[in-house]
Design a protein around this motif. Structure first.
Motif, short mmCIF file in Angstrom:
data_model
loop_
_atom_site.label_atom_id
_atom_site.label_comp_id
_atom_site.label_asym_id
_atom_site.label_seq_id
_atom_site.Cartn_x
_atom_site.Cartn_y
_atom_site.Cartn_z
N UNK A 1 21.77 4.85 -26.89
CA UNK A 1 21.40 3.48 -25.76
C UNK A 1 21.08 3.66 -24.81
N UNK A 2 21.63 4.51 -24.45
CA UNK A 2 21.25 5.34 -22.93
C UNK A 2 19.24 5.28 -23.05
N UNK A 3 19.67 6.01 -23.77
CA UNK A 3 17.80 6.53 -24.34
C UNK A 3 17.15 5.30 -24.11
N UNK A 4 17.56 4.10 -25.26
CA UNK A 4 16.60 3.03 -25.11
C UNK A 4 16.73 2.45 -23.80
N UNK A 5 17.89 2.25 -23.18
CA UNK A 5 17.67 1.28 -22.08
C UNK A 5 16.78 1.44 -20.74
N UNK A 6 16.56 3.18 -20.89
CA UNK A 6 16.16 3.80 -19.82
C UNK A 6 14.54 3.40 -20.56
N UNK A 7 14.23 3.38 -21.41
CA UNK A 7 12.51 3.20 -21.33
C UNK A 7 12.52 1.82 -21.73
N UNK A 8 13.40 0.87 -22.39
CA UNK A 8 12.87 -0.80 -21.79
C UNK A 8 12.56 -0.72 -20.48
N UNK A 9 13.24 -0.07 -19.98
CA UNK A 9 13.09 -0.60 -17.90
C UNK A 9 11.53 -0.43 -17.75
N UNK A 10 11.28 0.90 -18.76
CA UNK A 10 10.01 1.51 -18.50
C UNK A 10 9.29 2.35 -17.59
N UNK A 11 10.93 3.66 -17.37
CA UNK A 11 11.03 4.76 -16.83
C UNK A 11 10.12 5.88 -18.21
N UNK A 12 10.11 6.63 -17.74
CA UNK A 12 9.94 7.93 -18.97
C UNK A 12 10.81 8.78 -19.30
N UNK A 13 11.19 9.40 -20.41
CA UNK A 13 12.26 10.13 -20.50
C UNK A 13 11.50 11.41 -20.82
N UNK A 14 11.97 12.78 -20.15
CA UNK A 14 10.78 14.36 -20.88
C UNK A 14 12.47 15.05 -20.93
N UNK A 15 12.90 15.72 -21.85
CA UNK A 15 13.50 16.10 -22.56
C UNK A 15 13.71 17.57 -22.08
N UNK A 16 14.04 17.74 -21.51
CA UNK A 16 13.53 19.51 -20.36
C UNK A 16 13.94 19.55 -19.68
N UNK A 17 13.98 20.81 -19.40
CA UNK A 17 14.35 21.01 -17.08
C UNK A 17 13.77 21.01 -16.50
#
Length: 461
Positions: free
Chosen positions: A98-114
């Motif tokens: 849900x956290x991932x989906x809500x961020x992506x729905x806002x238009x922000x991009x997630x990168x799973x890395x340090x």
């Protein structure tokens, strides 16, 4: 060509970082979020949420015992730790999604890395990619702190590992006297473990009202939890699958697990703060920020536990939202860190807001205390030996309620509502004018008429 790759780069996908990213993106900013572990941060993945699930489950055995007094005859019951852990993992995975989906729905991009800072505007990802950002928000939270190393510390677990134990320990030693230590003490005891709590101070819950500290300790000891204060763990020996914990007072305790919960430190290591010019607060080890959450570098901000101000999830969320409003919404907002309610999901539960009696007496010349200690209605039928504590701290000059402290069932739920009144500077007369809701424990908060203590400081001649 744009001067920067993104308007905002957020380091950390926990509660504060996610809220800031979503609100900034809603304002039209181009946002990127880097999270090296799992979206949701400490609270969702290995903190408040799984802890509360474990607490709820640990109450069941006591509920079954109490049922007899109300006419219920319940036969043989059994508990399976592996099922609890598996079901908790499913719920956490759902929330992470849900956290991932809500961020992506806002238009922000997630990168799973340090992500590490190279300078005030450049972030280097572990993938080798470099990103430039107009603004950077650091929201990397905190991490368990085991304190000074002692022999055998490699055998110690933290709250992180406690959520993933393969089996329920029959005996566990927990060092610490704060939120996490006491919450896990209640959790393990509720599921049937023999629990010993070791704390260096004179009593548990340092910083809380003295009456709260005494009441919680008494109630925990009634439930069979051993609490040893004025003492620390000096050494841990391992014998096969068992441990012997040697204490500073010369005694020792045998157990199947040893857990340290003596605090958390800001997660600032290897973030590249020096390269970017971001200063550390020498007083608390967190990132130094001003009232706007701005660091020593104008375009870099920090929110949540990494600042080591008020380490509570709702505070991190409020700080993240305020940052986005201020920087991207052009609506300057500062977070008020005063009069924040908090709860300890120990057993019994604690809910508190505002000043303790000790704090009030240090700040005000006339302090009235209203306190009651009573047997809850449920215990009159269940036969359980337990009592509830409720306490109001009042400025005797203005009649304003400065603090409220509750120990007992639903203390956290109750204090959330009371916090509104305290934040609005309600007076004791306002409480008295409120009609009681009967029969409830909380009605005591509006029916206490006579001070149980009055402290008046004489003016210096």
């Amino acid at each position: 060509m744009a001067e920067f790759d993104v308007d905002l780069f957020v380091i950390g996908g926990g509660s504060g970082g996610v809220r800031a990213a979503r609100i900034a993106a809603n304002y039209g900013a181009k946002v990127m979020v880097a999270e090296e572990y799992r979206m949701g941060g400490t609270c969702v993945i290995r903190g408040c949420v799984p802890k509360k699930l474990f607490v709820i489950g640990s109450h069941v055995h006591q509920e079954i015992e109490d049922a007899a007094g109300f006419g219920w005859s319940i036969g043989q019951v059994s508990f399976d730790w592996a099922t609890l852990v598996a079901n908790k993992d499913k719920e956490i995975a759902r929330l992470e999604g849900a956290y991932t989906t809500n961020v992506e729905k806002s238009g922000a991009r997630i990168v799973k890395t340090r992500a590490v800072l190279e300078d005030a505007h450049t972030i280097r990802l572990a993938t080798g990619e470099k990103v430039t950002a107009k603004y950077i928000l650091i929201a990397t939270g905190g991490a368990p702190n085991h304190g000074p190393a002692v022999p055998g510390i490699e055998h110690v677990i933290s709250s992180n590992e406690a959520f993933h134990l393969k089996e329920l320990p029959k005996r566990i030693v927990i060092q610490g006297g704060g939120y996490i230590a006491l919450e896990f003490a209640g959790i393990f005891a509720g599921y049937g473990s023999d629990v010993s709590v070791v704390y260096r101070g004179d009593n548990i819950l340092r910083g809380f009202d003295e009456d709260v500290r005494k009441h919680v300790r008494t109630e925990m000891e009634k439930r069979g939890i051993t609490i040893i204060t004025g003492c620390t763990v000096a050494k841990i020996d391992k014998h096969g699958r068992d441990f012997t914990t040697h204490l500073s007072n010369g005694s020792s305790i045998a157990s199947d697990q040893v857990m340290f919960a003596i605090g958390r430190h800001p997660n600032v290591r290897s973030l590249g703060l020096e390269a970017a010019g971001v200063a550390i607060n020498p007083a608390n080890g967190g990132i130094q920020v001003d009232g706007w959450s701005k660091t020593s570098v104008d375009n870099i901000y920090a929110v949540g536990d990494v600042t080591h101000r008020t380490n509570l999830t709702p505070v991190a969320i409020r700080e993240g939202h305020a940052f986005a409003d201020t920087v991207f919404g052009k609506r300057p907002v500062q977070v008020d860190h005063a009069t924040i309610p908090t709860a300890v999901f120990s057993q019994p539960e604690v809910g508190t807001v505002g000043l303790t009696e000790e704090e009030a007496r240090a700040q005000y010349s006339h302090v009235d205390i209203y306190k009651t200690d009573f047997r809850p209605i449920k215990a009159t039928m269940s036969g359980r030996d337990t009592r509830v504590l409720m306490k109001l701290v009042v400025d005797g000059s203005s009649d304003r309620v400065l603090g409220c402290h509750i120990v007992g069932d639903a203390a956290a739920e109750t204090i959330q509502a009371i916090a509104i009144a305290v934040k609005m500077k309600a007076t004791k007369a306002d409480f008295d004018a409120t009609v009681a809701l009967h029969p409830t424990a909380a009605e005591e908060l509006v029916t206490m008429r006579t001070p149980t203590a009055r402290h008046v400081r004489q003016a210096a001649e």
